[in-house]
Scaffold this active site. Structure first.
Site, PDB file in Angstrom:
ATOM      1  N   LYS A  19       0.527  -1.200  -0.333  1.00  0.00           N
ATOM      2  CA  LYS A  19       0.193   0.190   0.330  1.00  0.00           C
ATOM      3  C   LYS A  19       0.678   1.370  -0.078  1.00  0.00           C
ATOM      4  O   LYS A  19       0.729   2.406  -0.570  1.00  0.00           O
ATOM      5  CB  LYS A  19      -0.693  -0.018   1.115  1.00  0.00           C
ATOM      6  CG  LYS A  19      -1.926  -1.374   1.460  1.00  0.00           C
ATOM      7  CD  LYS A  19      -3.290  -0.816   2.720  1.00  0.00           C
ATOM      8  CE  LYS A  19      -2.083  -1.368   3.487  1.00  0.00           C
ATOM      9  NZ  LYS A  19      -1.734  -2.269   4.489  1.00  0.00           N
ATOM     10  N   ARG A  91     -10.204   0.194   7.815  1.00  0.00           N
ATOM     11  CA  ARG A  91     -10.412  -1.001   8.726  1.00  0.00           C
ATOM     12  C   ARG A  91     -10.686  -1.703   9.505  1.00  0.00           C
ATOM     13  O   ARG A  91     -11.057  -2.760   9.507  1.00  0.00           O
ATOM     14  CB  ARG A  91      -8.786  -1.077   9.350  1.00  0.00           C
ATOM     15  CG  ARG A  91      -7.609  -1.607   9.268  1.00  0.00           C
ATOM     16  CD  ARG A  91      -6.249  -1.170   9.908  1.00  0.00           C
ATOM     17  NE  ARG A  91      -5.464  -1.908   9.906  1.00  0.00           N
ATOM     18  CZ  ARG A  91      -3.699  -1.049   8.925  1.00  0.00           C
ATOM     19  NH1 ARG A  91      -4.253  -0.246   8.094  1.00  0.00           N
ATOM     20  NH2 ARG A  91      -3.192  -1.918   8.699  1.00  0.00           N
ATOM     21  N   ARG A 125      12.101  -5.501   5.844  1.00  0.00           N
ATOM     22  CA  ARG A 125      11.734  -4.105   5.087  1.00  0.00           C
ATOM     23  C   ARG A 125      12.669  -2.473   6.122  1.00  0.00           C
ATOM     24  O   ARG A 125      13.006  -3.173   7.061  1.00  0.00           O
ATOM     25  CB  ARG A 125       9.989  -3.628   5.739  1.00  0.00           C
ATOM     26  CG  ARG A 125       9.927  -1.974   5.984  1.00  0.00           C
ATOM     27  CD  ARG A 125       8.586  -1.968   5.157  1.00  0.00           C
ATOM     28  NE  ARG A 125       7.285  -2.648   6.597  1.00  0.00           N
ATOM     29  CZ  ARG A 125       6.088  -2.362   6.377  1.00  0.00           C
ATOM     30  NH1 ARG A 125       5.750  -1.835   5.521  1.00  0.00           N
ATOM     31  NH2 ARG A 125       5.410  -2.969   7.806  1.00  0.00           N
ATOM     32  N   ARG A 158      10.234  -1.226  11.407  1.00  0.00           N
ATOM     33  CA  ARG A 158       9.237  -1.736  12.457  1.00  0.00           C
ATOM     34  C   ARG A 158       9.223  -2.558  13.695  1.00  0.00           C
ATOM     35  O   ARG A 158       9.460  -3.305  13.721  1.00  0.00           O
ATOM     36  CB  ARG A 158       8.169  -1.241  12.061  1.00  0.00           C
ATOM     37  CG  ARG A 158       7.840   0.025  11.131  1.00  0.00           C
ATOM     38  CD  ARG A 158       6.690  -0.339   9.982  1.00  0.00           C
ATOM     39  NE  ARG A 158       5.897  -0.750  10.136  1.00  0.00           N
ATOM     40  CZ  ARG A 158       4.642  -0.693   9.167  1.00  0.00           C
ATOM     41  NH1 ARG A 158       4.282   0.092   8.060  1.00  0.00           N
ATOM     42  NH2 ARG A 158       3.711  -1.499   9.831  1.00  0.00           N
ATOM     43  N   ARG A 169      -1.366  -9.514  13.044  1.00  0.00           N
ATOM     44  CA  ARG A 169      -1.592  -8.485  12.193  1.00  0.00           C
ATOM     45  C   ARG A 169      -2.440  -9.384  11.202  1.00  0.00           C
ATOM     46  O   ARG A 169      -3.677  -8.355   9.845  1.00  0.00           O
ATOM     47  CB  ARG A 169      -0.491  -7.968  11.626  1.00  0.00           C
ATOM     48  CG  ARG A 169       0.343  -6.725  12.169  1.00  0.00           C
ATOM     49  CD  ARG A 169       1.461  -5.950  12.341  1.00  0.00           C
ATOM     50  NE  ARG A 169       1.327  -5.700  10.902  1.00  0.00           N
ATOM     51  CZ  ARG A 169       2.737  -5.098  10.252  1.00  0.00           C
ATOM     52  NH1 ARG A 169       3.529  -5.807  10.825  1.00  0.00           N
ATOM     53  NH2 ARG A 169       2.415  -4.941   8.846  1.00  0.00           N
TER      54      ARG A 169
HETATM   55  P1  G5P Z   1      -0.131   0.493   8.547  1.00  0.00           P
HETATM   56  O1  G5P Z   1       1.338   1.306   8.723  1.00  0.00           O
HETATM   57  O2  G5P Z   1      -0.959   0.975   8.585  1.00  0.00           O
HETATM   58  P2  G5P Z   1      -0.025  -2.119   7.280  1.00  0.00           P
HETATM   59  O3  G5P Z   1       0.103  -4.048   8.178  1.00  0.00           O
HETATM   60  O4  G5P Z   1      -1.704  -2.341   7.450  1.00  0.00           O
HETATM   61  O5  G5P Z   1       0.240  -0.889   8.523  1.00  0.00           O
HETATM   62  P3  G5P Z   1       2.142  -2.228   6.249  1.00  0.00           P
HETATM   63  O6  G5P Z   1       2.624  -2.676   7.124  1.00  0.00           O
HETATM   64  O7  G5P Z   1       2.538  -0.601   6.575  1.00  0.00           O
HETATM   65  O8  G5P Z   1       0.985  -2.166   5.719  1.00  0.00           O
HETATM   66  P4  G5P Z   1       1.711  -2.186   2.985  1.00  0.00           P
HETATM   67  O9  G5P Z   1       2.086  -0.660   3.235  1.00  0.00           O
HETATM   68  O10 G5P Z   1       0.904  -2.453   3.038  1.00  0.00           O
HETATM   69  O11 G5P Z   1       2.728  -2.535   4.254  1.00  0.00           O
HETATM   70  O12 G5P Z   1       2.951  -2.072   2.687  1.00  0.00           O
HETATM   71  P5  G5P Z   1       4.740  -1.841   1.677  1.00  0.00           P
HETATM   72  O13 G5P Z   1       5.644  -0.766   2.868  1.00  0.00           O
HETATM   73  O14 G5P Z   1       4.387  -0.261   0.440  1.00  0.00           O
HETATM   74  O15 G5P Z   1       5.699  -3.119   1.323  1.00  0.00           O
HETATM   75  C1  G5P Z   1       6.167  -3.793   2.278  1.00  0.00           C
HETATM   76  C2  G5P Z   1       7.539  -4.070   2.070  1.00  0.00           C
HETATM   77  O16 G5P Z   1       7.131  -4.900   1.042  1.00  0.00           O
HETATM   78  C3  G5P Z   1       8.853  -2.886   2.208  1.00  0.00           C
HETATM   79  O17 G5P Z   1       9.462  -3.161   2.207  1.00  0.00           O
HETATM   80  C4  G5P Z   1       8.858  -2.421   0.271  1.00  0.00           C
HETATM   81  O18 G5P Z   1       9.596  -1.414  -0.004  1.00  0.00           O
HETATM   82  C5  G5P Z   1       8.163  -3.800  -0.078  1.00  0.00           C
HETATM   83  N1  G5P Z   1       7.794  -4.233  -1.096  1.00  0.00           N
HETATM   84  C6  G5P Z   1       6.546  -3.987  -2.051  1.00  0.00           C
HETATM   85  N2  G5P Z   1       6.443  -5.040  -3.179  1.00  0.00           N
HETATM   86  C7  G5P Z   1       7.371  -5.500  -3.033  1.00  0.00           C
HETATM   87  C8  G5P Z   1       8.090  -6.316  -4.621  1.00  0.00           C
HETATM   88  O19 G5P Z   1       6.778  -6.940  -5.484  1.00  0.00           O
HETATM   89  N3  G5P Z   1       8.799  -7.853  -4.033  1.00  0.00           N
HETATM   90  C9  G5P Z   1       9.105  -7.240  -3.234  1.00  0.00           C
HETATM   91  N4  G5P Z   1      10.349  -8.011  -2.202  1.00  0.00           N
HETATM   92  N5  G5P Z   1       9.177  -6.710  -1.575  1.00  0.00           N
HETATM   93  C10 G5P Z   1       7.963  -5.659  -2.483  1.00  0.00           C
HETATM   94  O20 G5P Z   1      -0.430   0.152  10.598  1.00  0.00           O
HETATM   95  C11 G5P Z   1       0.000  -0.486  11.646  1.00  0.00           C
HETATM   96  C12 G5P Z   1      -0.817  -0.319  12.691  1.00  0.00           C
HETATM   97  O21 G5P Z   1      -1.199   0.537  12.988  1.00  0.00           O
HETATM   98  C13 G5P Z   1      -2.574   0.806  13.773  1.00  0.00           C
HETATM   99  C14 G5P Z   1      -2.222  -1.357  13.693  1.00  0.00           C
HETATM  100  O22 G5P Z   1      -2.176  -1.040  15.081  1.00  0.00           O
HETATM  101  C15 G5P Z   1      -1.441  -1.652  12.249  1.00  0.00           C
HETATM  102  O23 G5P Z   1      -1.228  -2.816  12.566  1.00  0.00           O
HETATM  103  N6  G5P Z   1      -4.020   1.177  12.458  1.00  0.00           N
HETATM  104  C16 G5P Z   1      -5.083   0.664  12.392  1.00  0.00           C
HETATM  105  N7  G5P Z   1      -5.865   0.415  13.709  1.00  0.00           N
HETATM  106  C17 G5P Z   1      -6.486   0.868  13.870  1.00  0.00           C
HETATM  107  N8  G5P Z   1      -7.969   1.178  12.456  1.00  0.00           N
HETATM  108  C18 G5P Z   1      -6.490   1.757  12.288  1.00  0.00           C
HETATM  109  N9  G5P Z   1      -7.489   2.390  10.692  1.00  0.00           N
HETATM  110  C19 G5P Z   1      -5.669   1.782  12.063  1.00  0.00           C
HETATM  111  N10 G5P Z   1      -4.616   2.166  10.837  1.00  0.00           N
HETATM  112  C20 G5P Z   1      -3.213   1.580  11.326  1.00  0.00           C
HETATM  113 MG    MG Z   2       2.426   1.122   4.869  1.00  0.00          MG
END
Ligand code: G5P
Ligand code: MG
Length: 221
Positions: A19, A91, A125, A158, A169
């Protein structure tokens, strides 16, 4: 592409589905303002604000922050903004209802990436906390290992990217967030993109948004 009309998008997908990575590309290509609930929470934790202290343990344990806290936080951030790309909110169905009461959503981009792919990504990451920029030692490594390309500041891993917390998660995603997909599907605004590589998913998202934005433009004209 300059954005000259109101366009409100949400990006969804399991933790680590890309995302943040896809949002950065959308912001660069379409000029939409990226609002990431996770980045806002982590900035608060880093600054040791009251909100940060209140939410840190939930996040570190891989649990969701309570709905009322999140809805108040994000809806107040949206006030005064015409167009945006929301990442990480809503979410839960309760959060989706709160957003719906405040404003309508034009489109929801859903990144459908298998859980097995995700687990490998998150342990390699590295994040620049102040900006939310993400790197990956395999996929998009920083130019200098351990440091942000733009500011030169140190990158961190993180606290919620440990294998155990990632499992929690993903569970929270299945039980609490997947119903939100159905919520938006029934409203006819959900667009799903499936795959295991962001570089293969992104061209489809880009074409879709170009079409969508031209359509909104015609409606406005
Ligand atoms: P976050 O911060 O919203 P998540 O768990 O939804 O966290 P996250 O972990 O931030 O999502 P993402 O943004 O979907 O993941 O993914 P990203 O960071 O872009 O990519 C992940 C990794 O993969 C990176 O290292 C990237 O470089 C790599 N990558 C990307 N594409 C590829 C690919 O094609 N190949 C490879 N090899 N790598 C790749 O929420 C965190 C916490 O905050 C709270 C909750 O506790 C949550 O757990 N929270 C909420 N709680 C309640 N309600 C809400 N609305 C909340 N929002 C946040
Ligand atoms: Mg993210």
């Amino acid at each position: 592409m300059a954005l000259n009309k109101i366009f409100r998008a949400v990006i969804m997908g399991p933790p680590g589905s890309g995302k943040g990575t896809v949002s950065a590309r959308i912001t660069k290509t379409f000029g939409l303002k990226h609002i990431s609930s996770g980045d806002i929470l982590r900035a608060n934790i880093n600054a040791k604000t009251e909100l940060g202290l209140l939410t840190k343990s939930c996040i570190d344990q891989g649990q969701l922050v309570p709905d009322d806290v999140m809805s108040r936080l994000i809806l107040s951030d949206l006030r005064g903004l015409d167009s945006w790309l929301l990442d990480g909110f809503p979410r839960t169905v309760s959060q989706a209802d709160a957003l719906d009461e405040a404003c309508s959503v034009d489109t929801v981009i859903n990144l459908n990436v298998p859980f097995q792919t995700i687990k490998q990504r998150l342990t390699s990451r590295w994040t620049h906390l102040p900006s939310g920029r993400v790197y990956n030692t395999d996929f998009n490594p920083p130019k200098v290992p351990g440091f942000d390309d733009v500011t030169g500041e140190p990158l961190v891993q993180r606290d919620d990217d440990t294998p155990e917390t990632v499992t929690r998660r993903l569970k929270a995603y299945e039980t609490q967030t997947e119903p939100v997909l159905e919520y938006y599907r029934s409203k006819g605004v959900l667009q799903t993109f499936s795959g295991t590589e962001t570089n293969k998913i992104w061209p489809h998202v880009e074409v879709f948004l170009h079409r969508k934005l031209s359509f909104v433009k015609e409606q406005v004209a």
